[in-house]
Design a protein around this motif. Structure first.
Motif, short mmCIF file in Angstrom:
data_model
loop_
_atom_site.label_atom_id
_atom_site.label_comp_id
_atom_site.label_asym_id
_atom_site.label_seq_id
_atom_site.Cartn_x
_atom_site.Cartn_y
_atom_site.Cartn_z
N PRO A 52 13.20 -50.68 -35.97
CA PRO A 52 14.28 -49.69 -36.03
C PRO A 52 14.10 -48.76 -37.23
O PRO A 52 13.65 -49.18 -38.30
N ARG A 53 14.46 -47.52 -37.04
CA ARG A 53 14.24 -46.50 -38.06
C ARG A 53 14.84 -46.91 -39.41
O ARG A 53 14.24 -46.70 -40.46
N GLN A 54 16.03 -47.55 -39.39
CA GLN A 54 16.68 -47.90 -40.65
C GLN A 54 15.95 -49.00 -41.41
O GLN A 54 16.18 -49.20 -42.60
N ASP A 55 15.07 -49.71 -40.72
CA ASP A 55 14.32 -50.78 -41.37
C ASP A 55 12.91 -50.35 -41.77
O ASP A 55 12.16 -51.14 -42.36
N ARG A 56 12.55 -49.12 -41.46
CA ARG A 56 11.20 -48.65 -41.80
C ARG A 56 11.12 -48.26 -43.26
O ARG A 56 12.05 -47.71 -43.82
N TRP A 57 9.99 -48.57 -43.84
CA TRP A 57 9.74 -48.28 -45.24
C TRP A 57 8.73 -47.15 -45.33
O TRP A 57 8.38 -46.53 -44.33
N GLU A 58 8.26 -46.84 -46.50
CA GLU A 58 7.25 -45.81 -46.67
C GLU A 58 6.03 -46.15 -45.81
O GLU A 58 5.55 -47.27 -45.82
N GLY A 59 5.55 -45.18 -45.07
CA GLY A 59 4.43 -45.42 -44.17
C GLY A 59 4.87 -45.80 -42.77
O GLY A 59 4.06 -45.97 -41.87
N GLY A 60 6.20 -45.97 -42.58
CA GLY A 60 6.72 -46.18 -41.24
C GLY A 60 6.85 -47.62 -40.80
O GLY A 60 7.26 -47.88 -39.67
N HIS A 61 6.52 -48.58 -41.67
CA HIS A 61 6.60 -49.98 -41.27
C HIS A 61 7.55 -50.73 -42.19
O HIS A 61 8.07 -50.19 -43.16
N ARG A 81 8.43 -53.05 -45.11
CA ARG A 81 7.74 -53.38 -46.36
C ARG A 81 7.32 -54.85 -46.44
O ARG A 81 6.24 -55.17 -46.92
N LYS A 82 8.16 -55.75 -45.95
CA LYS A 82 7.83 -57.17 -46.01
C LYS A 82 6.47 -57.46 -45.39
O LYS A 82 5.72 -58.33 -45.86
N HIS A 83 6.13 -56.73 -44.35
CA HIS A 83 4.91 -57.03 -43.61
C HIS A 83 3.66 -56.39 -44.22
O HIS A 83 2.58 -56.48 -43.62
N CYS A 84 3.80 -55.82 -45.41
CA CYS A 84 2.60 -55.49 -46.19
C CYS A 84 1.88 -56.77 -46.57
O CYS A 84 0.70 -56.75 -46.91
N GLY A 85 2.60 -57.89 -46.50
CA GLY A 85 2.03 -59.20 -46.81
C GLY A 85 1.85 -60.06 -45.58
O GLY A 85 1.88 -61.29 -45.68
N SER A 86 1.68 -59.45 -44.41
CA SER A 86 1.45 -60.19 -43.16
C SER A 86 0.06 -59.87 -42.63
O SER A 86 -0.51 -58.82 -42.92
N ILE A 87 -0.47 -60.79 -41.82
CA ILE A 87 -1.78 -60.62 -41.20
C ILE A 87 -1.60 -60.22 -39.74
O ILE A 87 -0.82 -60.85 -39.00
N TYR A 88 -2.35 -59.21 -39.31
CA TYR A 88 -2.32 -58.74 -37.93
C TYR A 88 -3.64 -59.05 -37.24
O TYR A 88 -4.71 -59.01 -37.88
N PRO A 89 -3.60 -59.35 -35.94
CA PRO A 89 -4.83 -59.73 -35.23
C PRO A 89 -5.95 -58.71 -35.31
O PRO A 89 -7.12 -59.08 -35.42
N ASP A 90 -5.61 -57.42 -35.25
CA ASP A 90 -6.68 -56.42 -35.25
C ASP A 90 -7.43 -56.40 -36.58
O ASP A 90 -8.60 -56.03 -36.63
N GLU A 91 -6.76 -56.83 -37.66
CA GLU A 91 -7.43 -56.87 -38.96
C GLU A 91 -8.47 -57.98 -38.99
O GLU A 91 -9.58 -57.80 -39.53
#
Length: 256
Positions: free
Chosen positions: A137-146, A148-158
């Protein structure tokens, strides 16, 4: 050319009063050629200021606690440190020529927990940061559009991207499969990369995994809480600074 050791620094969590001075001192005392922070750094000041005297030797990956708040993430992921972030890529160290692959962050159920025993059975909720951002949701997006908490998460494509590359050493925040709280998928990643050594933080211990090395196909090392270990590409390790919980946790052991 600096032929000094490569230092791997376990979860600093800001050190005493947020200071990382002990890392600077270790780098100077050992004449380290490179200093690699294994996540959960949480510096009191912007990271490039905190480690200014050795900045040309510093590399880092994010931990889960580095994205606990906006302030902490901004202190860690400064523009000055962007080129020093190893997450999701392979970097050739200028002095040694060693290729270091990095994977920061942790597996989270809300993104991807690869265990078949997880709530989603190992199926990711999102394969990419872009897909997650689009669903946020837009109100939960941080700088860069995602989020912030998930700057410390791992994604499969990585993980998929790294698996297509080659490296000598893999550094992760999460532990590989040898650890009681580790992940077999990181063993597969290390094997795909062709690394000789894998080093991790997060668990605040340095359990002896040497009985697993032959089956793994690489040597694995944990670095404890605010600990520092010099590790060569041949897997020779020298404790420069013991982790603060190493002694208390050494009796945990591993199944042979």
């Amino acid at each position: 050319m600096n032929e000094g050791p490569i230092l791997f620094c376990g979860d600093p969590h800001g050190g005493v009063r947020g200071s990382l001075q002990y890392i600077i001192e270790a780098a100077r005392d050992t004449q380290a050629s490179a200093v690699i922070l294994l996540g959960d750094i949480e510096p009191a000041r912007p990271l490039h200021e905190e480690l200014g005297p050795i900045l040309d030797r510093v590399w880092w990956i994010p931990g889960n606690h580095d994205s606990d708040s906006d302030d902490v993430w901004r202190r860690v992921a400064t523009p000055e440190m962007a080129a020093r972030n190893l997450h999701g890529r392979v970097v050739t160290l200028p002095d040694s020529g060693l290729r270091i692959a990095g994977l920061g962050g942790v597996f989270r159920e809300s993104v991807w927990h690869p265990s078949p025993a997880s709530a989603r059975g190992g199926v990711p909720a999102f394969r990419t940061r872009a897909a997650h951002a689009k669903a946020t949701p837009r109100q939960d997006r941080w700088e860069g559009g995602h989020h912030r908490k998930h700057c410390g998460s791992i994604y499969p494509d990585e993980v998929d991207h790294l698996a297509e590359l080659r490296a000598d050493v893999l550094v992760t925040h999460e532990a590989p499969g040898y650890h009681p709280n580790g992940f077999d998928i990181l063993d597969v990643l290390a094997q795909s990369l062709g690394v000789k050594v894998a080093v991790h933080g997060h668990q605040h211990d340095r359990l002896d995994s040497s009985t697993k090395w032959e089956a793994q196909g690489f040597k694995s090392f944990g670095v404890g809480l605010r600990g520092i270990t010099a590790i060569s590409v041949d897997g020779v390790d020298t404790v420069v600074r013991p982790g603060e919980l190493d002694e208390a946790r050494e009796d945990r052991g591993l199944a042979s």
